[in-house]
Design a protein around this motif. Structure first.
Motif, mmCIF file in Angstrom:
data_model
loop_
_atom_site.group_PDB
_atom_site.id
_atom_site.type_symbol
_atom_site.label_atom_id
_atom_site.label_comp_id
_atom_site.label_asym_id
_atom_site.label_seq_id
_atom_site.Cartn_x
_atom_site.Cartn_y
_atom_site.Cartn_z
ATOM 1 N N ASP A 59 0.834 -1.198 0.000
ATOM 2 C CA ASP A 59 0.000 0.000 0.000
ATOM 3 C C ASP A 59 0.873 1.255 0.000
ATOM 4 O O ASP A 59 1.121 1.868 1.035
ATOM 5 N N VAL A 60 1.327 1.645 -1.173
ATOM 6 C CA VAL A 60 2.196 2.818 -1.294
ATOM 7 C C VAL A 60 1.441 4.089 -0.923
ATOM 8 O O VAL A 60 1.972 4.964 -0.223
ATOM 9 N N PRO A 116 -7.133 0.863 4.929
ATOM 10 C CA PRO A 116 -7.279 1.418 6.278
ATOM 11 C C PRO A 116 -6.329 0.788 7.298
ATOM 12 O O PRO A 116 -5.902 1.461 8.248
ATOM 13 N N LEU A 117 -5.965 -0.483 7.119
ATOM 14 C CA LEU A 117 -5.063 -1.139 8.065
ATOM 15 C C LEU A 117 -3.680 -0.498 8.095
ATOM 16 O O LEU A 117 -2.972 -0.575 9.099
ATOM 17 N N THR A 118 -3.291 0.123 6.997
ATOM 18 C CA THR A 118 -1.968 0.768 6.941
ATOM 19 C C THR A 118 -1.819 1.819 8.031
ATOM 20 O O THR A 118 -0.743 1.976 8.618
ATOM 21 N N LEU A 176 3.021 0.676 11.128
ATOM 22 C CA LEU A 176 4.235 1.460 11.330
ATOM 23 C C LEU A 176 4.188 2.813 10.628
ATOM 24 O O LEU A 176 4.673 3.814 11.158
ATOM 25 N N ALA A 177 3.616 2.853 9.424
ATOM 26 C CA ALA A 177 3.563 4.108 8.665
ATOM 27 C C ALA A 177 2.461 5.031 9.150
ATOM 28 O O ALA A 177 2.433 6.207 8.777
ATOM 29 N N GLY A 178 1.551 4.510 9.981
ATOM 30 C CA GLY A 178 0.478 5.321 10.516
ATOM 31 C C GLY A 178 0.713 5.647 11.976
ATOM 32 O O GLY A 178 1.425 6.594 12.315
ATOM 33 N N VAL A 179 0.142 4.817 12.864
ATOM 34 C CA VAL A 179 0.267 5.049 14.302
ATOM 35 C C VAL A 179 1.732 5.084 14.741
ATOM 36 O O VAL A 179 2.146 5.929 15.542
#
Length: 336
Positions: free
Chosen positions: A182-183, A235-237, A241-244
């Motif tokens: 998911d880029v 949405p899981l992204t 690590l890249a989100g939360v």
């Protein structure tokens, strides 16, 4: 794919730290530095004290101020320059890029004017397909990684094999890379967290505590997830690590340039005063808040925190007034 020879274009804090990771993973790494004196210190003294003082760099990491020399024979090219200068720099390097090299982006931002993510800018300028570009994101405070404190990152690419190749090239005892396809989500998370970190810094500068910071982090997460959903991200992204992960690190640590810049604004300094105090460096979120705001408006996405940060940084809105406006917004359901 077995990537052994890697070039890192850019010798700032994160570029140097990531180059160290690659070298510690056993790769032959050449860095390009804009200034010859920086390249010489890296090459001859194994140090880059202007960005990472007291950090010893590996012997298999060298440097040059000659881009052609740096790129000769590279199997992967890591682009480690700020997001708003990526286009200009890459235009100058375009003809020097080895045709089969994997392109890796460390930049986190959305380009002003075009509203493009960094992988889109790289694809446009280099002429490469987007599936040839790997994006690095996650909670990656450069100094902690250079000190070999345990950390993780996510490597996003629609071509899983390329992501795996870079994963193998940067896996060390202290740095654990994961892959993701998911880029869009990874890039939006990396760009938006800088803006939210500005708001957390402002809150700290105004004397507010953990409740306020937690509120800003979670409402900021809701904003980036809304934008991501509109643009097709998973949405899981944003739970990863890249989100939360990146959001918590950047919003909480005094090592975060965006958070510390915001803290100065919260104490009453202007953007110009904060910039002078940080040696002329502007935090990425100061510019990205405008481009992300434009991206959200274009796509009909409500991002009140991002809008407030733009108005504070570029329209002179007082941070306390911004806070009052955010608290006074119309009441609604948490997920609406």
């Amino acid at each position: 794919m077995d990537v052994q020879r890697i070039t890192v274009l850019g010798a700032g804090s994160w570029g140097t730290a990531f180059a160290k990771v690659l070298a510690d993973a056993g790769r032959d790494v050449t860095m390009w530095a804009r200034r010859e004196e920086v390249a010489a210190r890296i090459r001859d003294e194994h140090a880059n004290p202007g960005y990472l003082p007291d950090i010893r760099l590996p012997a298999n990491l060298t440097a040059t101020a000659d881009a052609a020399e740096a790129l000769n024979g590279a199997e992967a090219v890591v682009l480690a320059v700020p997001s708003q200068s990526l286009r200009a720099n890459l235009t100058g390097w375009r003809e020097l890029l080895p045709p089969d090299a994997i392109l890796v982006s460390l930049a986190k931002g959305v380009e002003l004017g075009t509203r493009k993510r960094m992988s889109e800018v790289i694809a446009e300028i280099s002429g490469r397909a987007e599936h040839e570009i790997v994006v690095v994101s996650g909670p990656n405070l450069a100094r902690e990684i250079a000190q070999e404190q345990p950390a993780a990152a996510v490597l996003a690419c629609s071509d899983h094999e390329r992501a795996v190749a870079i994963q193998h090239a940067c896996a060390t005892a202290y740095f654990r890379p994961y892959t993701n396809t998911d880029v869009v989500g990874c890039e939006l998370g990396g760009a938006c967290k800088n803006v939210i970190a500005l708001s957390c810094g402002m809150a700290t500068g105004m004397g507010y505590g953990a409740n306020t910071t937690a509120t800003l982090i979670t409402r900021g997460l809701a904003e980036m997830a809304r934008l991501g959903a509109k643009l097709g991200a998973d949405p899981l992204t944003f739970a990863g690590l890249a989100g939360v992960g990146d959001l918590v690190a950047t919003c909480s640590s005094p090592l975060s340039r965006n958070r510390t810049f915001g803290e100065r604004l919260g104490r009453g300094e202007t953007v110009e005063q904060a910039q002078r105090a940080t040696g002329g460096q502007v935090a990425e979120g100061v510019m990205s808040c405008s481009s992300i705001r434009e991206l959200a408006q274009t796509n009909g996405v409500d991002m009140p925190l991002t809008d407030a940060m733009h108005r504070v940084c570029h329209e002179g809105l007082d941070p306390r007034e911004a806070g009052a406006e955010l608290l006074g917004r119309q009441k609604k359901h948490e997920w609406s």
